[in-house]
Design an enzyme around this catalytic site. Sequence first.
Site, PDB file in Angstrom:
ATOM      1  CG  ASP A  73      11.371 -16.730  38.593  1.00 25.51           C
ATOM      2  OD1 ASP A  73      12.553 -16.928  38.881  1.00 25.51           O
ATOM      3  OD2 ASP A  73      10.437 -17.365  39.100  1.00 25.51           O
ATOM      4  NE  ARG A 100       8.625 -15.162  34.737  1.00 24.50           N
ATOM      5  CZ  ARG A 100       8.672 -16.482  34.607  1.00 24.50           C
ATOM      6  NH1 ARG A 100       8.880 -17.021  33.412  1.00 24.50           N
ATOM      7  NH2 ARG A 100       8.532 -17.282  35.639  1.00 24.50           N
ATOM      8  NE  ARG A 150      13.444 -23.668  37.477  1.00 21.55           N
ATOM      9  CZ  ARG A 150      12.777 -23.536  38.625  1.00 21.55           C
ATOM     10  NH1 ARG A 150      12.052 -24.554  39.091  1.00 21.55           N
ATOM     11  NH2 ARG A 150      12.843 -22.423  39.318  1.00 21.55           N
ATOM     12  CE  LYS A 210      15.192 -19.211  40.567  1.00 24.94           C
ATOM     13  NZ  LYS A 210      14.007 -18.536  40.009  1.00 24.94           N
ATOM     14  CG  HIS A 211      14.720 -22.799  44.582  1.00 28.34           C
ATOM     15  ND1 HIS A 211      15.183 -23.368  43.403  1.00 28.34           N
ATOM     16  CD2 HIS A 211      13.720 -21.950  44.221  1.00 28.34           C
ATOM     17  CE1 HIS A 211      14.478 -22.906  42.388  1.00 28.34           C
ATOM     18  NE2 HIS A 211      13.587 -22.034  42.846  1.00 28.34           N
ATOM     19  CG  HIS A 245       5.383 -24.707  41.997  1.00 30.69           C
ATOM     20  ND1 HIS A 245       6.612 -25.148  41.583  1.00 30.69           N
ATOM     21  CD2 HIS A 245       5.391 -23.366  41.865  1.00 30.69           C
ATOM     22  CE1 HIS A 245       7.348 -24.114  41.220  1.00 30.69           C
ATOM     23  NE2 HIS A 245       6.637 -23.024  41.369  1.00 30.69           N
ATOM     24  CG  ASP A 294       9.862 -20.309  45.860  1.00 30.39           C
ATOM     25  OD1 ASP A 294       9.333 -19.475  45.099  1.00 30.39           O
ATOM     26  OD2 ASP A 294      10.395 -21.360  45.449  1.00 30.39           O
TER      27      ASP A 294
END
Length: 617
Positions: free
Chosen positions: A138, A146, A218, A248-249, A261, A335
Amino acid sequence: MPKKFAISLVAAAIAFACAPTVTTFQPPLAPGVDESARRLLGAATPGATTPLSSADQRWIDKTLASLSLAEKVGQLIMPWVGGDYTAVGSPEFEQVRKWVEEDRVGGLVLSIGLPLSYAAKLNELQSRARVPLLIASDMENGPGMRLGNIYALPSLLPQGGGTVFPPVMALGATGSEDLAFKLGQVLGSEARAIGVHLAFGPVLDVNSNPLNPIINTRSFGENPELVGRLATAYIRGARSMGLMTTGKHFPGHGDTDVDSHLDLPTIRADRAQLDSIDLPPFRAAVAEGIDAIMTAHIAVVGVEGANAGPATLSHRFMTGILRDEMHFPGILFTDAMTMGGVAKRYGATEPLIMAVEAGADVLLMPRSVPDAIVTIVDAVKSGRLTESTIDASVRRILTAKARAGLRTGRLVDLNAVDRIVDVPAHTRIAEEVAERSITLAQDKMSLVPVVTDSSGKILSITYADPSDLIAGRTFNSVVGGRLRSIETARVDNRTTDAEYAELGQQADSAALIIVSAYVSPRESAGSVATQGGFAPFVEKLALSGKPIIVISFGSPYLLGAFPSVSSYLLAWGGAPISQRAAARALLGEREINGRLPISLPPTVPFGAGVHRSQIRK
């Protein structure tokens, strides 16, 4: 350094990484594992519409024909794995080894770790996989998301890692396709160097809702054309270095006010609104040949009615729009299947079948890998799913593996990692993004840049989550090194009214107050806003008439909580690179020319930005 020379260094670095040099890593070959497990990763040919070589096509056909039904279903599964150091034989390693050797998963999703930890772990796991593993991460806003940004406790010594960029909304503030392309190049070279073949990025969501709790910075911005333009440049940059990308998304998470989430967000837009705002960046990415699309756990009630389920489980969106209308030929990822937007309503196994029925190729991060495989195998045996559907998905996955160069080699050169990851040429590109993105949304009292030769006291107040130990450190260090008299204070969601009152008395004697807020979108946080008494405290300071500059190192929308603030500067992210850029801009050492890629309700429009020239070196 000239820009062309900087890019040539990037190209040289990736060429070195992919060259068929001799590696000292010679793992034993497990049964069924071919010689590709002893060779370095082959040349990549990303792009969902890029023609395959005849050798690649033969490998895909042969590999698909060799797999049992359970092995084919395994190719559809990608579990989550930490990027940390793990010793062979340890319990943590054994769990992943079973997924690779026994369940024969198709790939892995790597999370936070350090470059050599990534590379060593992936080399070991690739050497054990009968079919090469497709590795994703990601890294939507660059490799540093990351690879690193880790600090040792209690010393807070940085541990290094990948090149850290600001969130991509900072790119939106620059409006620069050139910088978006360069970010993609840096991401591509560093990801490939440590064994990652596919980035889960760019984010194609149009952040049209200021209350969005999970997209926010983002996204490149709120304008579909801007998002599509910068995203396609990012895709081209990554592709030029051999890295595949994932948009995405789908069909667009930008107009939500719930974190998927936690639960299932709803979108009330009808099809016409989706076509004008949310879908254009996806159409642009598909036209650019993006390799994969990730779906969103969102209910589009404006299209599918009040009882709409997640788009991830919708045949209308996954197949009808994405495959049939947009003619997208690449991999379709769900996802994470453990997220509340799906798991709360449908459980752990039923949505796996529903996602495949809808058109998904890869089931991302199921709760249990063995249970996921059994669930899909049983659905085929019962006739609910057809084996031809599974075959079509496996063929797309194997095609991606061939495009990644995995047919001829799987390993990366551990000795090359430190020659590629976070090298100075990459750092300079990240610094340019951070500096050019600084945006002065308003400056009604002309407080920016600050007067550095004043004898008056300056109070620098930092608001951040208690766990954010680096917030303000770089900013205060740079500003404190230039200004004669500066005092610092830190507040968070635990700060009491009495403590704010005491801080207010301290502010009374200050000639200038600088307030820095570190509030960024975080998984499962539920909102992107300040907590406790912070916003009323700042608004009270502003209403008092005291000179106050607020700097947002995260969400740009904080201004709505203290609208009386006269000077509002945006740095978009809280990493040291953005803290340093904001400090230098505030001091007049860098030009300020960023423009808002979003609007700030109720008064600051899209595209606004006060220009300030550099006045000091």
